[in-house]
Design a protein around this motif. Structure first.
Motif, PDB file in Angstrom:
ATOM      1  N   THR A 283       7.747 -23.763  38.605  1.00 44.99           N
ATOM      2  CA  THR A 283       8.363 -24.338  39.797  1.00 44.99           C
ATOM      3  C   THR A 283       9.388 -25.419  39.466  1.00 44.99           C
ATOM      4  N   HIS A 284       9.374 -25.948  38.240  1.00 45.51           N
ATOM      5  CA  HIS A 284      10.395 -26.948  37.892  1.00 45.51           C
ATOM      6  C   HIS A 284      11.779 -26.305  37.858  1.00 45.51           C
ATOM      7  N   LEU A 285      11.858 -25.011  37.475  1.00 48.21           N
ATOM      8  CA  LEU A 285      13.142 -24.308  37.494  1.00 48.21           C
ATOM      9  C   LEU A 285      13.600 -24.096  38.935  1.00 48.21           C
ATOM     10  N   PHE A 286      12.662 -23.784  39.803  1.00 47.08           N
ATOM     11  CA  PHE A 286      12.974 -23.663  41.223  1.00 47.08           C
ATOM     12  C   PHE A 286      13.504 -24.995  41.753  1.00 47.08           C
ATOM     13  N   GLY A 287      12.858 -26.072  41.368  1.00 47.73           N
ATOM     14  CA  GLY A 287      13.282 -27.398  41.827  1.00 47.73           C
ATOM     15  C   GLY A 287      14.681 -27.751  41.353  1.00 47.73           C
ATOM     16  N   GLU A 288      15.010 -27.384  40.124  1.00 46.19           N
ATOM     17  CA  GLU A 288      16.349 -27.667  39.592  1.00 46.19           C
ATOM     18  C   GLU A 288      17.413 -26.898  40.371  1.00 46.19           C
ATOM     19  N   LEU A 289      17.128 -25.611  40.674  1.00 45.69           N
ATOM     20  CA  LEU A 289      18.083 -24.821  41.455  1.00 45.69           C
ATOM     21  C   LEU A 289      18.204 -25.369  42.873  1.00 45.69           C
ATOM     22  N   TRP A 290      17.085 -25.743  43.459  1.00 49.37           N
ATOM     23  CA  TRP A 290      17.112 -26.285  44.819  1.00 49.37           C
ATOM     24  C   TRP A 290      17.956 -27.549  44.896  1.00 49.37           C
ATOM     25  N   ASP A 291      17.865 -28.400  43.891  1.00 51.40           N
ATOM     26  CA  ASP A 291      18.669 -29.627  43.864  1.00 51.40           C
ATOM     27  C   ASP A 291      20.155 -29.319  43.869  1.00 51.40           C
ATOM     28  N   GLU A 292      20.540 -28.241  43.182  1.00 53.51           N
ATOM     29  CA  GLU A 292      21.960 -27.874  43.128  1.00 53.51           C
ATOM     30  C   GLU A 292      22.433 -27.241  44.441  1.00 53.51           C
ATOM     31  N   LEU A 293      21.517 -26.616  45.162  1.00 51.85           N
ATOM     32  CA  LEU A 293      21.890 -25.973  46.423  1.00 51.85           C
ATOM     33  C   LEU A 293      21.688 -26.872  47.637  1.00 51.85           C
TER      34      LEU A 293
ATOM     35  N   PRO B 224       7.096 -12.436  43.210  1.00 51.74           N
ATOM     36  CA  PRO B 224       6.140 -11.363  42.958  1.00 51.74           C
ATOM     37  C   PRO B 224       4.713 -11.827  43.240  1.00 51.74           C
ATOM     38  N   ASP B 225       3.790 -10.893  43.189  1.00 56.32           N
ATOM     39  CA  ASP B 225       2.375 -11.209  43.373  1.00 56.32           C
ATOM     40  C   ASP B 225       1.810 -11.719  42.053  1.00 56.32           C
ATOM     41  N   ASN B 226       1.502 -13.000  41.999  1.00 55.61           N
ATOM     42  CA  ASN B 226       0.928 -13.609  40.802  1.00 55.61           C
ATOM     43  C   ASN B 226      -0.569 -13.849  40.943  1.00 55.61           C
ATOM     44  N   GLY B 227      -1.196 -13.043  41.790  1.00 51.68           N
ATOM     45  CA  GLY B 227      -2.644 -13.153  41.944  1.00 51.68           C
ATOM     46  C   GLY B 227      -3.067 -14.477  42.549  1.00 51.68           C
ATOM     47  N   ASP B 228      -4.098 -15.067  41.971  1.00 46.82           N
ATOM     48  CA  ASP B 228      -4.661 -16.305  42.518  1.00 46.82           C
ATOM     49  C   ASP B 228      -3.681 -17.475  42.467  1.00 46.82           C
ATOM     50  N   ALA B 229      -2.672 -17.384  41.593  1.00 45.85           N
ATOM     51  CA  ALA B 229      -1.715 -18.492  41.461  1.00 45.85           C
ATOM     52  C   ALA B 229      -0.611 -18.445  42.511  1.00 45.85           C
ATOM     53  N   THR B 230      -0.525 -17.369  43.267  1.00 42.05           N
ATOM     54  CA  THR B 230       0.594 -17.189  44.195  1.00 42.05           C
ATOM     55  C   THR B 230       0.641 -18.279  45.259  1.00 42.05           C
ATOM     56  N   ILE B 231      -0.473 -18.515  45.929  1.00 41.95           N
ATOM     57  CA  ILE B 231      -0.495 -19.476  47.041  1.00 41.95           C
ATOM     58  C   ILE B 231      -0.167 -20.884  46.561  1.00 41.95           C
ATOM     59  N   SER B 232      -0.730 -21.286  45.431  1.00 43.65           N
ATOM     60  CA  SER B 232      -0.479 -22.644  44.935  1.00 43.65           C
ATOM     61  C   SER B 232       0.987 -22.833  44.572  1.00 43.65           C
ATOM     62  N   SER B 233       1.613 -21.824  43.958  1.00 37.21           N
ATOM     63  CA  SER B 233       3.035 -21.952  43.611  1.00 37.21           C
ATOM     64  C   SER B 233       3.904 -21.951  44.860  1.00 37.21           C
ATOM     65  N   MET B 234       3.511 -21.180  45.887  1.00 40.42           N
ATOM     66  CA  MET B 234       4.247 -21.205  47.158  1.00 40.42           C
ATOM     67  C   MET B 234       4.189 -22.593  47.778  1.00 40.42           C
ATOM     68  N   ASN B 235       3.035 -23.217  47.741  1.00 41.52           N
ATOM     69  CA  ASN B 235       2.906 -24.561  48.296  1.00 41.52           C
ATOM     70  C   ASN B 235       3.725 -25.580  47.512  1.00 41.52           C
ATOM     71  N   GLU B 236       3.780 -25.420  46.209  1.00 41.64           N
ATOM     72  CA  GLU B 236       4.600 -26.320  45.389  1.00 41.64           C
ATOM     73  C   GLU B 236       6.072 -26.161  45.725  1.00 41.64           C
ATOM     74  N   MET B 237       6.521 -24.913  45.887  1.00 43.65           N
ATOM     75  CA  MET B 237       7.923 -24.672  46.221  1.00 43.65           C
ATOM     76  C   MET B 237       8.253 -25.169  47.623  1.00 43.65           C
ATOM     77  N   TYR B 238       7.331 -24.986  48.551  1.00 41.39           N
ATOM     78  CA  TYR B 238       7.587 -25.473  49.911  1.00 41.39           C
ATOM     79  C   TYR B 238       7.687 -26.998  49.920  1.00 41.39           C
ATOM     80  N   ALA B 239       6.866 -27.675  49.118  1.00 47.40           N
ATOM     81  CA  ALA B 239       6.930 -29.140  49.032  1.00 47.40           C
ATOM     82  C   ALA B 239       8.288 -29.593  48.509  1.00 47.40           C
ATOM     83  N   ILE B 240       8.879 -28.794  47.624  1.00 45.89           N
ATOM     84  CA  ILE B 240      10.217 -29.105  47.104  1.00 45.89           C
ATOM     85  C   ILE B 240      11.266 -28.914  48.203  1.00 45.89           C
ATOM     86  N   MET B 241      11.137 -27.858  48.978  1.00 51.73           N
ATOM     87  CA  MET B 241      12.140 -27.535  50.003  1.00 51.73           C
ATOM     88  C   MET B 241      12.043 -28.394  51.252  1.00 51.73           C
ATOM     89  N   GLU B 242      10.835 -28.666  51.676  1.00 50.34           N
ATOM     90  CA  GLU B 242      10.578 -29.210  53.009  1.00 50.34           C
ATOM     91  C   GLU B 242      11.404 -30.442  53.392  1.00 50.34           C
TER      92      GLU B 242
END
Length: 419
Positions: A234-244, A259-277
């Motif tokens: 998610t740090h790469l997502f955060g870097e791209l989000w900062d530029e956009l 993609p579907d990352n199994g049990d890690a999917t929901i936690s990474s979605m929440n991390e990305m949403y915290a970056i965007m929100e």
């Protein structure tokens, strides 16, 4: 012989019509067809479609850059009533999409679908090309790469060298292969890699330039962005989000494709949403990429996308945002959702309480391009590279194909019979 067109809807039976066309297909037939169906996108906004669960997105392809096909695809699917058209973050591609949209709206006064560009935060299957030097290919190769390519992006021609020899005569030399991959048509599906018997095909990956994408997002004819991410870093997502980030305020929608990352999917979605929100001033959407770039393969390709949707829909821990299927989606996807009780199933959420669909909609890529692409290929073989509205008989045929697909979600289901 005449064409009989019957439109049925399980939701709105009052829209059933029966229209007979004469032998000569014309642009008026196209107008009559759209009028007879009563396509709701004339009045229903894209965000309303998300709430109702009948959102449809056309995926031109994050790496597909054939502007002639993109323009014609955009024209056909705009007439069919899609809510969004997703394309490569390239100015010429965006221009082709908008030209197709506006030409469609000149034919019929239909509302404009949102235009979305795709970017990536790291290496991604959707952002790659195949590459090889055909001169290195043995002349007796059966060329399986050319056969399996769904985009018709690989071609070969024989080049025979003529060598001048003493006494004024010529001798024909060995023939060599030329051609290779048409870069603008390759969208990175990867099907050619494993079939090459000589392992000659290379994978070329790239990351879209974030600053150039940010400038595109500020244009008045771009409405949305889709960020492709693995969801693992998610740090790469955060870097791209900062530029956009500064360009986000110009948008109507931000989508994240993962993609579907199994049990890690929901936690990474929440991390990305915290970056965007903190800077999210528009709708957001999660694109559930089940089996990337496989919808044209067959019925079973959609299973992974549906299974992904079932898991996410059942989670109470997932962050806010609409859910939309992609990756393997085709004409069987809606039936699969219905069997799992997820198609246009409404829930109450938010304050004040609002009804919206558990699954916002479906994005169609390879399958959508395939069914209309057959018509485009036939037209180009007869008339060369041309605009589809100049050949209304082909436009009518392409529109019928698009309506079959879009209609499964929008609840108009045309059936064409011959009389």
């Amino acid at each position: 012989m005449a064409w009989s067109f019957f439109c049925s809807s399980a939701i709105c039976p009052q829209h059933q019509v029966n229209v007979t066309f004469g032998c000569k297909n014309s642009l008026q037939n196209v107008k009559n067809l759209i009028k007879s169906i009563g396509i709701r996108s004339k009045s229903c906004s894209p965000n309303e479609s998300l709430r109702k669960g009948n959102w449809v997105k056309l995926i031109c392809g994050a790496s597909f850059e054939d502007v002639v096909d993109i323009r014609n695809l955009s024209l056909v699917y705009t007439l069919a009533g899609v809510d969004c058209i997703d394309c490569a973050a390239d100015p010429s591609v965006v221009s082709a999409v908008n030209e197709g949209i506006e030409t469609a709206r000149e034919i019929v006064p239909i509302r404009r679908p949102w235009v979305m560009i795709s970017v990536n935060d790291d290496e991604d299957l959707h952002f790659r090309k195949a590459e090889f030097d055909p001169k290195n290919c043995p002349s007796d190769c059966s060329r399986p790469c050319e056969i399996v390519c769904p985009a018709n992006a690989i071609f070969f021609e024989r080049e025979t060298a003529t060598v001048e020899v003493p006494f004024g005569t010529n001798r024909t030399g060995e023939s060599k292969m030329q051609g290779g991959v048409m870069t603008e048509r390759c969208y990175g599906c990867g099907r050619c890699f494993p079939v090459c018997p000589y392992d000659k095909i290379r994978e070329v990956t790239y990351v879209r330039d974030a600053m150039a994408a940010a400038e595109l997002l500020k244009m008045k004819d771009v409405d949305a962005v889709e960020i492709h991410t693995s969801g693992r870093q998610t740090h790469l997502f955060g870097e791209l989000w900062d530029e956009l980030r500064d360009a986000i305020r110009y948008l109507r929608l931000v989508a994240v494709s993962l993609p579907d990352n199994g049990d890690a999917t929901i936690s990474s979605m929440n991390e990305m949403y915290a970056i965007m929100e903190p800077h999210l001033s528009c709708f957001n959407l999660w694109q559930l990429d089940g089996r990337p770039m496989s919808g044209d393969i067959g019925r079973g390709a959609t299973r992974e996308s549906i299974a992904f949707a079932v898991r996410l829909a059942a989670s109470r821990e997932r962050p806010p945002g609409f859910l939309q299927l992609a990756g393997g989606t085709n004409a069987h996807t809606v039936d699969g959702l219905k069997k799992r009780g997820l198609f246009q199933t409404h829930i109450t959420s938010g304050a004040p309480k609002q009804l919206h669909s558990l699954i916002g909609g479906i994005a169609y890529g390879g399958y959508a391009r395939k069914i209309v692409g057959r018509v485009l290929s036939s037209m180009h073989s007869q008339h060369g590279l041309t605009s589809i509205e100049h050949h209304p008989e082909h436009l009518l045929e392409a529109l019928k194909e698009a309506l079959y697909l879009v209609g499964t979600v929008k609840s108009y289901n045309p059936v064409v019979t011959q009389q």
